[in-house]
Scaffold this active site. Structure first.
Site, mmCIF file in Angstrom:
data_model
loop_
_atom_site.group_PDB
_atom_site.id
_atom_site.type_symbol
_atom_site.label_atom_id
_atom_site.label_comp_id
_atom_site.label_asym_id
_atom_site.label_seq_id
_atom_site.Cartn_x
_atom_site.Cartn_y
_atom_site.Cartn_z
ATOM 1 N N SER A 120 0.835 -1.197 0.000
ATOM 2 C CA SER A 120 0.000 0.000 0.000
ATOM 3 C C SER A 120 0.875 1.256 0.000
ATOM 4 C CB SER A 120 -0.961 -0.041 1.187
ATOM 5 O OG SER A 120 -1.995 0.904 1.038
ATOM 6 N N ASP A 178 -9.926 -4.821 -4.684
ATOM 7 C CA ASP A 178 -9.450 -3.813 -3.733
ATOM 8 C C ASP A 178 -10.341 -2.580 -3.828
ATOM 9 O OD1 ASP A 178 -7.995 -1.941 -2.206
ATOM 10 O OD2 ASP A 178 -6.079 -2.799 -2.826
ATOM 11 N N HIS A 210 -7.954 -5.438 -0.215
ATOM 12 C CA HIS A 210 -6.745 -4.695 0.163
ATOM 13 C C HIS A 210 -5.998 -5.475 1.245
ATOM 14 C CE1 HIS A 210 -4.282 -1.123 -0.072
ATOM 15 N NE2 HIS A 210 -4.301 -0.989 1.247
#
Length: 241
Positions: A120, A178, A210
């Site tokens: 991320s 996601d 995610h």
């Protein structure tokens, strides 16, 4: 000038002779220890010759959380590709993280035997660090990550290509489901970096949200071993005599 901040690090040591290193950066609000635990619970990511370093970002006010303190590598104006980057915080952290690379180099690991990556926000941070400040590293990976549409990373990559200078190879993975960092943001980042001259491999994980998953980390492990294979040391024969 203030001294460079020293980050807390969770380290998974190699089981044999140390000849390569990975710096693995967590996502927003996490810690190095948290990411290490998540990876451990998902897939066995360890190597006989590679040290894995999981640093922790310092707590700082984070604008998407209305200024609340969070362990983040840099600030964002908002979580979107369509806004300027918060470059002051990005560049300051690049300097801080650079000290980890220097520690590994002083330990005897050449820069081309170091890979930087993250999950991320950690993946975006890794791209800034590798492409703008340390392009001699062995590679960079970004999992469920994106760069802003007008990121200075694209400019840095294009400038190096124009000058016929080397660039690290990028490995990307992104879940198709996601809903925090959209899959299309990862795809657009990949496509834009490829257009500016970077070698990129992009892997879609069907149905993944995610998060990390075992198939993704298995792909990452295979790529890491291609970039950082075990080294046969020339002095081994001499030592045996």
């Amino acid at each position: 000038m203030a001294a460079t901040q020293k980050l807390h690090r969770c380290v998974v040591s190699q089981t044999g002779k140390h000849s390569a290193s990975i710096i693995f950066l967590h996502g927003s609000g996490d810690t190095g220890l948290g990411l290490r635990g998540w990876v451990r619970d998902t897939f066995h990511l360890a190597f006989p010759h590679i040290r894995i370093i999981y640093p922790t970002a310092p707590a700082r006010p984070y604008t998407p959380m209305r200024g609340a303190l969070s362990n983040v590598w840099f600030d964002r104006h908002k979580i979107s590709r369509d806004c300027p980057e918060h470059l002051d915080s990005v560049d300051g952290m690049c300097s801080t993280l650079g000290s980890i690379l220097q520690d590994e180099i002083q330990a005897g690991v050449p820069k081309h035997r170091i890979v930087i990556g993250g999950f991320s926000m950690g993946g975006a941070m890794a791209l800034h660090l590798a492409c703008r400040y340390h392009p001699e590293v062995g590679g960079v990976f970004a999992l469920s990550s994106f760069l802003n549409k007008d990121s200075v990373v694209y400019q840095a990559v294009e400038e190096r290509r124009t000058r016929a200078l080397s660039l690290p190879e990028l490995f990307q993975c992104h879940g198709s489901s996601d809903d925090l960092v959209l899959h299309e943001w990862g795809e657009q980042t990949s496509a834009q970096l490829r257009r500016t001259g970077m070698s990129v491999s992009f892997h879609t994980l069907p149905g993944l949200q995610h998060q990390l998953c075992a198939p993704e980390l298995e792909l990452l492990r295979a790529w890491l071993l291609r970039k950082l294979p075990p080294v046969e040391h020339a002095d081994q024969g001499a030592d045996a005599r």
